[in-house]
Design a protein around this motif. Structure first.
Motif, PDB file in Angstrom:
ATOM      1  N   GLN A 311       1.220  -1.045  -0.139  1.00  0.00           N
ATOM      2  CA  GLN A 311       0.272   0.003   0.151  1.00  0.00           C
ATOM      3  C   GLN A 311       0.454   1.288  -0.284  1.00  0.00           C
ATOM      4  N   LEU A 312       0.479   2.319  -0.782  1.00  0.00           N
ATOM      5  CA  LEU A 312       0.687   3.611  -0.409  1.00  0.00           C
ATOM      6  C   LEU A 312       1.709   3.987   0.937  1.00  0.00           C
ATOM      7  N   VAL A 313       1.403   5.191   1.009  1.00  0.00           N
ATOM      8  CA  VAL A 313       2.049   5.948   2.148  1.00  0.00           C
ATOM      9  C   VAL A 313       2.209   7.465   1.616  1.00  0.00           C
ATOM     10  N   ALA A 314       1.793   8.439   2.076  1.00  0.00           N
ATOM     11  CA  ALA A 314       1.576   9.822   1.678  1.00  0.00           C
ATOM     12  C   ALA A 314       2.691  10.620   2.495  1.00  0.00           C
ATOM     13  N   GLY A 315       2.196   9.853   3.506  1.00  0.00           N
ATOM     14  CA  GLY A 315       3.785  11.212   4.178  1.00  0.00           C
ATOM     15  C   GLY A 315       2.746  11.797   5.981  1.00  0.00           C
ATOM     16  N   GLN A 316       3.328  12.185   6.884  1.00  0.00           N
ATOM     17  CA  GLN A 316       2.928  13.072   7.835  1.00  0.00           C
ATOM     18  C   GLN A 316       2.148  14.200   8.561  1.00  0.00           C
ATOM     19  N   CYS A 317       1.180  13.943   8.810  1.00  0.00           N
ATOM     20  CA  CYS A 317       0.952  15.628   8.645  1.00  0.00           C
ATOM     21  C   CYS A 317       0.365  15.970  10.300  1.00  0.00           C
ATOM     22  N   ILE A 318       1.346  17.122  10.439  1.00  0.00           N
ATOM     23  CA  ILE A 318       1.062  17.447  12.065  1.00  0.00           C
ATOM     24  C   ILE A 318       0.345  18.851  12.192  1.00  0.00           C
ATOM     25  N   GLY A 325       0.485  24.384  10.586  1.00  0.00           N
ATOM     26  CA  GLY A 325       0.628  22.907  10.772  1.00  0.00           C
ATOM     27  C   GLY A 325       1.717  22.413   9.865  1.00  0.00           C
ATOM     28  N   ILE A 326       1.576  20.992  10.394  1.00  0.00           N
ATOM     29  CA  ILE A 326       2.898  20.669   8.975  1.00  0.00           C
ATOM     30  C   ILE A 326       3.241  19.638   7.962  1.00  0.00           C
ATOM     31  N   PHE A 327       3.016  19.330   6.720  1.00  0.00           N
ATOM     32  CA  PHE A 327       2.714  18.436   6.118  1.00  0.00           C
ATOM     33  C   PHE A 327       4.240  18.170   4.916  1.00  0.00           C
ATOM     34  N   GLN A 328       4.835  16.576   5.734  1.00  0.00           N
ATOM     35  CA  GLN A 328       5.251  16.437   5.537  1.00  0.00           C
ATOM     36  C   GLN A 328       5.533  14.859   3.951  1.00  0.00           C
ATOM     37  N   LEU A 329       5.105  15.499   3.632  1.00  0.00           N
ATOM     38  CA  LEU A 329       5.166  15.034   2.185  1.00  0.00           C
ATOM     39  C   LEU A 329       6.512  13.791   2.257  1.00  0.00           C
ATOM     40  N   ALA A 330       6.243  12.308   1.922  1.00  0.00           N
ATOM     41  CA  ALA A 330       6.918  10.987   1.567  1.00  0.00           C
ATOM     42  C   ALA A 330       6.870  10.766  -0.143  1.00  0.00           C
ATOM     43  N   ASN A 331       7.984   9.959  -0.198  1.00  0.00           N
ATOM     44  CA  ASN A 331       7.699   8.855  -1.377  1.00  0.00           C
ATOM     45  C   ASN A 331       6.371   7.722  -0.859  1.00  0.00           C
ATOM     46  N   ARG A 332       6.090   6.761  -1.999  1.00  0.00           N
ATOM     47  CA  ARG A 332       5.422   5.815  -1.554  1.00  0.00           C
ATOM     48  C   ARG A 332       5.657   4.590  -0.656  1.00  0.00           C
ATOM     49  N   SER A 333       6.581   4.962  -0.753  1.00  0.00           N
ATOM     50  CA  SER A 333       7.239   3.276  -0.019  1.00  0.00           C
ATOM     51  C   SER A 333       7.739   4.651   1.827  1.00  0.00           C
ATOM     52  N   ASP A 334       7.257   5.431   2.380  1.00  0.00           N
ATOM     53  CA  ASP A 334       7.231   6.176   3.709  1.00  0.00           C
ATOM     54  C   ASP A 334       8.431   6.597   4.023  1.00  0.00           C
ATOM     55  N   GLY A 372     -11.283   1.888  -1.548  1.00  0.00           N
ATOM     56  CA  GLY A 372      -9.968   1.188  -3.115  1.00  0.00           C
ATOM     57  C   GLY A 372      -8.657   1.730  -2.933  1.00  0.00           C
ATOM     58  N   PHE A 373      -8.260   2.726  -1.601  1.00  0.00           N
ATOM     59  CA  PHE A 373      -6.654   3.083  -1.863  1.00  0.00           C
ATOM     60  C   PHE A 373      -6.157   2.053  -1.408  1.00  0.00           C
ATOM     61  N   HIS A 374      -6.131   1.002  -0.971  1.00  0.00           N
ATOM     62  CA  HIS A 374      -5.646  -0.081  -0.611  1.00  0.00           C
ATOM     63  C   HIS A 374      -4.686  -0.877  -1.892  1.00  0.00           C
ATOM     64  N   ARG A 375      -5.468  -0.790  -3.335  1.00  0.00           N
ATOM     65  CA  ARG A 375      -4.701  -1.670  -3.625  1.00  0.00           C
ATOM     66  C   ARG A 375      -4.323  -0.150  -4.784  1.00  0.00           C
ATOM     67  N   ILE A 376      -4.003   1.314  -4.578  1.00  0.00           N
ATOM     68  CA  ILE A 376      -3.055   2.067  -4.873  1.00  0.00           C
ATOM     69  C   ILE A 376      -1.864   1.353  -4.461  1.00  0.00           C
ATOM     70  N   SER A 377      -0.442   1.303  -5.551  1.00  0.00           N
ATOM     71  CA  SER A 377       0.802   0.467  -4.971  1.00  0.00           C
ATOM     72  C   SER A 377       1.453   1.410  -4.818  1.00  0.00           C
ATOM     73  N   GLY A 378       1.705   0.870  -3.690  1.00  0.00           N
ATOM     74  CA  GLY A 378       3.191   1.124  -2.888  1.00  0.00           C
ATOM     75  C   GLY A 378       4.991   1.511  -3.718  1.00  0.00           C
ATOM     76  N   HIS A 400      22.850  -2.170   1.261  1.00  0.00           N
ATOM     77  CA  HIS A 400      21.369  -1.653   2.501  1.00  0.00           C
ATOM     78  C   HIS A 400      20.421  -1.095   1.130  1.00  0.00           C
ATOM     79  N   PRO A 401      19.449  -2.130   1.132  1.00  0.00           N
ATOM     80  CA  PRO A 401      18.475  -1.816   0.652  1.00  0.00           C
ATOM     81  C   PRO A 401      17.219  -0.571   0.880  1.00  0.00           C
ATOM     82  N   GLY A 402      17.895  -0.451   1.579  1.00  0.00           N
ATOM     83  CA  GLY A 402      17.095   1.357   1.784  1.00  0.00           C
ATOM     84  C   GLY A 402      15.544   0.956   2.799  1.00  0.00           C
ATOM     85  N   ARG A 403      14.835   1.807   3.614  1.00  0.00           N
ATOM     86  CA  ARG A 403      13.695   1.712   4.338  1.00  0.00           C
ATOM     87  C   ARG A 403      12.142   1.771   3.862  1.00  0.00           C
ATOM     88  N   PRO A 404      11.274   1.347   4.080  1.00  0.00           N
ATOM     89  CA  PRO A 404      10.369   1.578   3.537  1.00  0.00           C
ATOM     90  C   PRO A 404       9.760   2.666   3.862  1.00  0.00           C
TER      91      PRO A 404
END
Length: 404
Positions: A311-318, A325-334, A372-378, A400-404
């Motif tokens: 699944q896709l992860v969008a970032g962190q919104c505080i 506020g702060i909206f920190q955008l993330a790539n699809r793998s957080d 259907g959001f869970h079907r969007i590829s991460g 090191h493959p990186g972290r999702p």
């Protein structure tokens, strides 16, 4: 047990409600949602509850699909062999399939004095105990927030905006998920609010007293009210019930969220550890995980192969008070990217997220299967991590493959 297929959902949080609603699309499935509270708790609004701007609860009648039975109780034990759960009331509830969505709560503090003198804020009950303590304290006396993740940042902002004298103790970085540019924006907002930031080396808390907080570099901070916002932990129900768990107590599953012990048990939300590579604890992850867990069971009931998690992860919104506020955008793998938004726009986005979270659950209740959001590829990052994990287990050297 009737001729219907019986599904028990443990936990009425974001993941549990989504899973229960989605399962309701099959009329031959009887869904029982077991939760300790009779109302749904908006955990992402608990800082607002303490600050007095929101009640942070929603009636289950507004967000549960027709036919989902709510049973207000606490599961004491899962008996997988007998396919039943034992409740604290003594009742036994049988099932054909089980969704484990027990959620998370405040991590037990290991710092001396914290259990006695610091107030956690991860549950409605904790927030209800904290609010009158804050209200009774003089506005000129210091409030210390321990923890610099989203929970700590949001409660510090909320109380400072209300005129409280607030210090946030980071134990390291302020906002560790944020990239440096976003962190600088956060620091500027705190400066405008009058929040004192204690970060960097020496900012770990070593003890808490009734009226002070001791730091590792020897400093002592006066504190009339101390708020504990350091991490989350999961219930020990799964471990006590003999299910395989990770070191934090989350149920270990495969990539379809099926327990490695029992194909009739799936896990979702904060208490799930798919392939021992769990997603970040958040409602952003929990709702899609709930949908994926339900889809796994629906596929299994239909004799089909369940689809894997990705699944896709969008970032962190505080939220930083009511108007910033702060909206920190993330790539699809957080992974946090260079881009962030701040100010009133970010505050609007945060509020929209809070509103839309409930709308999402309500929408699934009214039309089970619509989400259907869970079907969007991460993206490919999770597959790379899984492959790296397999190679590591087989003894192959892995770069090191990186972290999702």
């Amino acid at each position: 047990m009737t001729s219907n297929t019986g599904v028990v959902v443990i936990g009425g949080g974001y993941a549990g409600v989504m899973a229960a609603n989605r399962l309701a699309q099959r009329k031959d499935v009887a869904v029982t949602l077991i939760n300790s509270s009779s109302t749904f708790v908006e955990r992402i609004r608990l800082h607002q509850f303490v600050g007095g701007s929101d009640d942070a609860v929603v009636d289950y009648s507004d967000i549960l699909a027709e036919g989902v039975q709510l049973q207000v109780d606490t599961v004491a034990r899962i008996e997988a062999t007998e396919r039943r759960v034992t409740l604290q009331s003594g009742a036994l509830v049988g099932y054909d399939y089980l969704v484990y969505a027990a959620g998370s709560g405040s991590a037990a503090p290991v710092v001396p004095g914290a259990a006695e003198f610091a107030h956690p804020i991860a549950s409605l009950e904790e927030a209800q105990r904290l609010r009158p303590i804050v209200d009774a304290a003089s506005a000129i006396l210091p409030v210390t927030v321990i923890g610099s993740g989203p929970t700590g940042i949001e409660i510090a902002s909320e109380l400072a905006e209300a005129g409280r004298k607030v210090t946030i103790v980071c134990g390291g970085l302020l906002g560790p998920y944020l990239r440096p540019r976003a962190r600088r924006s956060l620091a500027k907002r705190f400066a405008r609010l009058g929040v004192t930031v204690v970060d960097g080396p020496g900012s770990k808390v070593t003890s808490v007293a009734r009226d002070a907080v001791q730091l590792s570099d020897g400093r002592e901070l006066p504190s009339e009210v101390t708020i504990w916002a350091v991490g989350f932990t999961v219930p020990d129900l799964a471990a006590r019930s003999g299910l395989t768990t990770d070191p934090q107590g989350r149920v270990v599953t495969d990539e379809t969220l099926t327990s490695v012990d029992d194909e009739r048990i799936v896990a979702a939300g904060d208490s799930a550890s798919p392939s021992n590579l769990p997603l970040r604890m958040s409602c952003q992850a929990a709702i899609p995980l709930g949908a994926r867990a339900a889809d796994t069971l629906l596929s299994r009931m239909a004799g089909e192969q369940p689809a894997p998690l990705n699944q896709l992860v969008a970032g962190q919104c505080i939220s930083l008070g009511r108007g910033d506020g702060i909206f920190q955008l993330a790539n699809r793998s957080d992974q946090a990217t260079w881009f962030h938004m701040g100010g009133r726009l970010a505050a609007t986005i945060k509020e929209r997220v809070c509103v839309d979270t409930i709308k999402t659950l309500t929408g699934e209740a009214h039309k089970p299967g619509a989400y259907g959001f869970h079907r969007i590829s991460g993206g490919p990052a999770r597959k790379r991590l899984l492959e790296a994990k397999r190679r590591e287990a087989s003894g192959t050297v892995v770069e090191h493959p990186g972290r999702p």
